[in-house]
Write an enzyme that holds these catalytic residues in place. Structure first.
Site, PDB file in Angstrom:
ATOM      1  N   ARG A   1      29.483 -19.641 -16.151  1.00  0.00           N
ATOM      2  CA  ARG A   1      27.491 -19.609 -15.377  1.00  0.00           C
ATOM      3  C   ARG A   1      27.095 -18.562 -16.855  1.00  0.00           C
ATOM      4  NH1 ARG A   1      29.651 -13.444 -12.578  1.00  0.00           N
ATOM      5  NH2 ARG A   1      28.870 -13.478 -14.561  1.00  0.00           N
TER       6      ARG A   1
ATOM      7  N   HIS B   1      25.811 -12.522 -12.380  1.00  0.00           N
ATOM      8  CA  HIS B   1      26.762 -13.478 -11.340  1.00  0.00           C
ATOM      9  C   HIS B   1      26.092 -13.561 -10.323  1.00  0.00           C
ATOM     10  CE1 HIS B   1      29.067 -13.849  -7.563  1.00  0.00           C
ATOM     11  NE2 HIS B   1      28.373 -12.855  -7.271  1.00  0.00           N
TER      12      HIS B   1
ATOM     13  N   TYR C   1      31.166  -6.661 -19.107  1.00  0.00           N
ATOM     14  CA  TYR C   1      32.105  -7.171 -18.321  1.00  0.00           C
ATOM     15  C   TYR C   1      32.697  -8.172 -19.782  1.00  0.00           C
ATOM     16  CZ  TYR C   1      30.344  -9.807 -15.446  1.00  0.00           C
ATOM     17  OH  TYR C   1      29.623 -10.805 -14.340  1.00  0.00           O
TER      18      TYR C   1
END
Ligand code: TPP
Ligand code: MG
Length: 359
Positions: free
Chosen positions: A256, A260, A269
Site C-alpha cells: 500500500r 491507509h 509509523y
C-alpha cells in the site's frame, strides 16, 4: 528465459522480461497483445480513479477515501480472471476491481461522500459494496458460494481482504466452513504489508498463505505487483472452485503505497526507505516494461490511455460534485424492510428536535 518455479509465483520480472514457469505460464497463454494492453489500461484507469478520489477528499468533497495506490496489479490481474457470473465480495479498497466489474465511475463515491449507504447495485455487477467490517465479507463469500454449490450453479465467489483481516475470527470461520463444505470460494488476500499502522509481521508467524493449508485449503503466494502472475493463479483457483474442487487461498504480496485512508499519516509509523523500495517495484511500470520489450508500446497508445483515464476521472469528479444531499430524515429509511415502532419514535423525536433547532 530463466526457469523458475519458486514461490511467490512470478511471470514478469521487474525489468519486464517474462519468467518461464511451466506450471503458471500456460494458464495465461491466451493473453494476447490486445488483452495485455487492456490490462495495462485498466491499471492506469484504476490509479487515475484513485488519484481523483483522493484529491476530492483533500478538497473537502468526500468524507474519506481508502487509496489503492500500489495494488493495481493485484486488483486488475485478479479481476481479469473473473467471469461475469462469478460474485465478488470486497473490502473498502477494491475500486480497481469495481472498475473491471463495470461499475460506472459516477457511482464510486456515493458512500464516501456520505449521501447514501452504498454505491452501486450489487446484483447488476455481481460485486458487493465497500464493506468496512474487516473480514466479514469472507463469510458472505463463503455462504453465497455454498448456496451456489447446493443449487448446482457452476460459478465461484472471490473474497478480497487484507493481511490484517487474516487475524479476524470471521476469516478463520470462513476458511473452516469453506474447507469442510467444499464451497467454491477463492480467498484473495492482498498482503499490502500494513493494517493501518500494524505491520504484517504481527499478524502471522508464518507466511499468510501457509495458514490456509492448516484448514485443508491450498494456499499460494504470488507476486502481487505482477498482473500476469496474479491473473494466472486466480484463474487456476476459480477453475478449481467452479469445477467442484473447493476453496483456494491466494496471498498476493504487494504494498500500500499511500496512507491507509485519507485520515491516516503513514509517515508516523513507516520509513521513507521502505516506501522507496516499493516505489521501485511499481506494478504499472512492470507491465509497461513488458509491453515495451514486446513492442506493444508506442506514444499513440500512451496518449490514448491518458485521454481515456482523464475522461473517467472527469466523470467521477463531476458526478461527485453534483450528488444531491439527502434529507436528514432519510437516515431512518431502509433500516428495516417493514415499519418499526422504535424507529418511528426516533424519527418523530429527531424531526421535532430539528424543527426546534431551526426556530
Ligand atoms: C471488525 C473490525 N475491526 C477493526 C476495524 C478498524 N479497521 C479498519 S481497516 C483496519 C485494518 C485492516 O487491514 P488489512 O486487513 O490489512 O487491510 P488493508 O486496509 O491493508 O487493505 C482496521 C483494524 C474494522 N473496520 N472492523
Ligand atoms: Mg493490509
Amino acid at each position: 528465459m530463466p526457469e523458475k518455479n519458486a514461490y511467490p509465483v512470478q511471470l514478469i520480472q521487474p525489468d519486464g522480461r517474462r519468467v518461464h514457469d511451466r506450471v503458471h505460464a500456460p494458464l495465461v497463454a491466451d493473453i494476447d497483445a490486445e488483452r495485455l494492453r487492456a490490462i495495462y489500461t485498466d491499471m492506469v484507469i484504476a490509479r487515475r480513479i484513485d488519484t481523483e478520489a483522493t484529491a476530492l477528499q483533500r478538497q473537502g468533497q468526500l468524507g474519506l477515501w481508502p487509496p489503492l495506490l500500489g495494488q493495481e496489479a493485484a486488483q486488475i490481474g485478479s479481476a481479469h480472471a473473473l467471469r461475469t457470473d462469478d460474485y465478488v465480495f470486497c473490502s473498502y479498497r477494491e475500486a480497481g476491481v469495481a472498475w473491471c466489474r463495470g461499475v460506472p465511475p459516477e457511482q464510486m463515491t456515493t458512500l464516501w461522500r456520505g449521501v447514501a449507504h452504498s454505491c452501486w447495485d450489487a446484483d447488476a455487477v455481481k460485486m458487493t459494496n465497500p464493506a468496512i467490517v474487516v473480514g466479514a465479507q469472507g463469510l458472505h463469500a463463503t455462504g453465497y458460494a455454498f448456496a451456489a454449490h447446493l443449487e448446482g450453479a457452476e460459478i465461484a465467489t472471490i473474497a478480497y481482504f487484507g493481511d490484517g483481516a487474516t487475524s479476524q475470527g470471521d476469516i478463520a470461520e470462513a476458511l473452516g466452513f469453506a474447507a469442510s463444505w467444499s464451497a467454491p470460494v477463492v480467498f484473495f488476500c492482498q498482503n499490502n504489508h500494513w493494517a493501518i499502522s500494524a505491520p504484517v509481521r504481527v499478524q502471522s508467524a508464518t507466511p499468510i498463505a501457509q495458514r490456509a493449508v492448516g484448514y485443508g485449503i491450498p494456499g499460494i503466494q504470488v507476486d502481487g505487483n505482477d498482473a500476469l502472475a496474479v491473473l494466472a493463479v486466480t484463474r487456476q483457483a476459480l477453475i478449481r472452485a467452479r469445477s467442484g474442487g473447493g476453496p483456494s487461498f491466494i496471498e498476493a504480496i504487494t504494498y500500500r503505497m499511500g496512507p491507509h485512508t485519507t485520515a491516516d499519516d503513514p509517515t508516523r509509523y513507516r520509513t521513507a526507505a521502505e516506501l522507496e523500495l516499493w516505489q521501485r517495484r511499481d506494478p504499472i511500470d512492470r507491465i509497461r516494461r513488458l509491453l515495451e520489450r514486446e513492442e506493444l508500446w508506442d506514444s499513440d497508445f500512451e496518449q490514448e490511455v491518458a485521454v481515456r483515464s482523464d475522461e473517467v476521472a472527469a466523470r467521477l469528479r463531476s458526478a461527485t460534485l453534483n450528488m444531491p444531499d439527502p434529507q436528514v430524515s432519510d437516515l431512518f429509511d431502509h433500516v428495516y424492510a417493514t415499519p418499526h415502532r422504535l424507529l418511528a419514535e426516533e424519527r418523530r423525536e429527531y424531526t421535532a428536535y430539528l424543527e426546534g433547532a431551526q426556530s
